[in-house]
Write a protein that holds these residues in place. Structure first.
Motif, mmCIF file in Angstrom:
data_model
loop_
_atom_site.group_PDB
_atom_site.id
_atom_site.type_symbol
_atom_site.label_atom_id
_atom_site.label_comp_id
_atom_site.label_asym_id
_atom_site.label_seq_id
_atom_site.Cartn_x
_atom_site.Cartn_y
_atom_site.Cartn_z
ATOM 1 N N UNK A 1 -20.395 22.390 30.742
ATOM 2 C CA UNK A 1 -19.797 21.504 29.725
ATOM 3 C C UNK A 1 -19.645 22.208 28.380
ATOM 4 N N UNK A 2 -18.890 21.517 27.475
ATOM 5 C CA UNK A 2 -18.955 21.871 26.072
ATOM 6 C C UNK A 2 -20.289 21.342 25.565
ATOM 7 N N UNK A 3 -21.013 22.159 24.787
ATOM 8 C CA UNK A 3 -22.339 21.747 24.290
ATOM 9 C C UNK A 3 -22.315 21.822 22.756
ATOM 10 N N UNK A 4 -22.918 20.809 22.107
ATOM 11 C CA UNK A 4 -22.829 20.734 20.646
ATOM 12 C C UNK A 4 -24.190 20.938 19.986
ATOM 13 N N UNK A 5 -24.146 21.360 18.705
ATOM 14 C CA UNK A 5 -25.352 21.396 17.867
ATOM 15 C C UNK A 5 -25.109 20.443 16.706
ATOM 16 N N UNK A 6 -26.133 19.682 16.338
ATOM 17 C CA UNK A 6 -25.987 18.675 15.288
ATOM 18 C C UNK A 6 -26.746 19.066 14.028
ATOM 19 N N UNK A 7 -26.324 18.446 12.914
ATOM 20 C CA UNK A 7 -26.994 18.712 11.643
ATOM 21 C C UNK A 7 -28.380 18.062 11.640
ATOM 22 N N UNK A 8 -28.462 16.877 12.221
ATOM 23 C CA UNK A 8 -29.749 16.158 12.229
ATOM 24 C C UNK A 8 -30.139 15.765 13.632
ATOM 25 N N UNK A 9 -30.824 14.632 13.702
ATOM 26 C CA UNK A 9 -31.266 14.104 14.993
ATOM 27 C C UNK A 9 -30.076 13.620 15.822
ATOM 28 N N UNK A 10 -30.277 13.504 17.124
ATOM 29 C CA UNK A 10 -29.266 12.896 17.984
ATOM 30 C C UNK A 10 -29.073 11.451 17.547
ATOM 31 N N UNK A 11 -27.833 11.033 17.295
ATOM 32 C CA UNK A 11 -27.635 9.654 16.835
ATOM 33 C C UNK A 11 -27.970 8.646 17.926
ATOM 34 N N UNK A 12 -28.289 7.414 17.517
ATOM 35 C CA UNK A 12 -28.520 6.366 18.527
ATOM 36 C C UNK A 12 -27.172 6.060 19.177
ATOM 37 N N UNK A 13 -27.184 5.559 20.430
ATOM 38 C CA UNK A 13 -25.910 5.250 21.089
ATOM 39 C C UNK A 13 -25.027 4.342 20.222
ATOM 40 N N UNK A 14 -23.771 4.744 20.104
ATOM 41 C CA UNK A 14 -22.830 3.973 19.298
ATOM 42 C C UNK A 14 -22.689 4.510 17.881
ATOM 43 N N UNK A 15 -23.503 5.534 17.520
ATOM 44 C CA UNK A 15 -23.435 6.101 16.168
ATOM 45 C C UNK A 15 -22.968 7.562 16.227
ATOM 46 N N UNK A 16 -22.603 8.095 15.059
ATOM 47 C CA UNK A 16 -22.102 9.474 14.971
ATOM 48 C C UNK A 16 -22.926 10.290 13.989
#
Ligand code: G1P
Length: 292
Positions: A171-186
């Motif tokens: 898959x395409x895999x991402x890195x985030x600035x902070x924590x993984x958002x809760x479902x439905x959030x960005x």
């Protein structure tokens, strides 16, 4: 306003052979309608009114499916089969159009999306990979939420879900600035990489196959060199975009089915059959008899 959606449907579907030899894999039925209808309806529920198919000369059955079949409709009308007629007429809801462009060479997902550049123009657009079905029953509509978020913030939205470590290289895999958002959030994305080696993967958050992107991605795709697998990757153009524009990972709420492989396809068939409005009860009773 996000009004356009690109559906790359030119692929041969080798993981679904032999079923997909002379029928596009997107036309294989999940219960009583083809996979691609679920995807188009998902786009329409998100406010999309222009579906852009990036297709191949062997896959015209997809365009035909969304066209009007006057002879059939006339026959159903004569026979008084009103509910079936209404179903035929709602395959493509009123006000929604389907445009088809061709991908002449199989050069990758990024190349397929770039084939729609002239139709998309400078407008924001969604990309829906038609192998993936997203079922949002009982939760909010994910693509619609991504469109709303794009329209209020201007940040591109990439739908993600966690995958087991041994599958990050698919898959395409991402890195985030902070924590993984809760479902439905960005949450703001800081990196995205296509099919990384397990040891180099920045996380286990995978790109699911739903994107809301600004039109400028098209000019980035035009200069994106072949990447993973020797193909032009949409992921690489998004990596260029996030160097100068906001890109967010949207955590999905629904459930996905990968209809591009046999097991995922079967799972989708069972899932949608079990909750089909007319057949569901009988299907569930039938399934119980299989358990032993
Ligand atoms: C494509 C994308 C990948 C994404 C995947 C989702 O890969 O390139 O980033 O994670 O779809 O299904 P493909 O499955 O076409 O190899």
């Amino acid at each position: 306003m996000v009004k356009k959606a690109v559906l790359p449907v030119a692929g041969f579907g080798s993981r679904m052979l032999p079923a997909s030899k002379s029928i596009p894999k997107e036309m294989l039925p999940v219960v009583d309608r083809p996979v691609v209808e679920y995807v188009v309806k998902e786009a329409v529920r998100a406010g999309i009114s222009e579906i852009i198919l990036v297709s191949h000369c062997s896959k015209t059955a997809i365009e035909d499916y969304f066209d009007t079949h006057y002879e059939l409709e006339h026959q159903l009308e004569m026979k008084g089969k009103d509910s079936l007629l209404a179903d035929m007429r709602s395959i493509l809801p009123a006000g929604v159009s389907v445009i088809s462009v061709r991908q002449h060479q199989a050069l990758g997902l990024g190349h397929a999306v770039a084939c729609a550049a002239a139709v998309v123009g400078n407008e924001p657009f969604a990309v829906l990979l038609p192998d993936v079905l997203v079922d949002c029953e009982g939760v909010g509509e994910d693509l619609a939420a991504m469109v709303r978020r794009y329209e209020t913030t201007g940040a591109a939205q990439i739908m993600v879900e966690p995958v087991p470590a041994e599958r990050v290289d698919q898959y395409g895999i991402v890195a985030l600035e902070g924590e993984t958002p809760v479902p439905g959030a960005s949450t703001r994305m800081v990196a995205i990489v296509e099919k990384p080696d397990i040891h180099e993967a920045p996380s286990q958050l995978s790109v699911v196959g739903r994107y809301v992107l600004p039109g400028e991605v098209m000019s980035m795709l035009a200069v994106t060199p072949p990447g993973a697998g020797g193909e032009v990757q949409l992921t690489d153009a998004i990596a260029s975009l996030l160097r100068h524009a906001p890109v967010e990972a949207y955590a999905m709420q629904g459930r996905t089915f990968d209809c591009g492989n046999k097991l995922g396809y079967l799972e989708a068939v069972f899932h949608y059959a079990a909750r089909h409005p007319e057949m569901g009860e009988k299907v569930r009773a039938m399934m119980k008899t299989w358990v032993n």
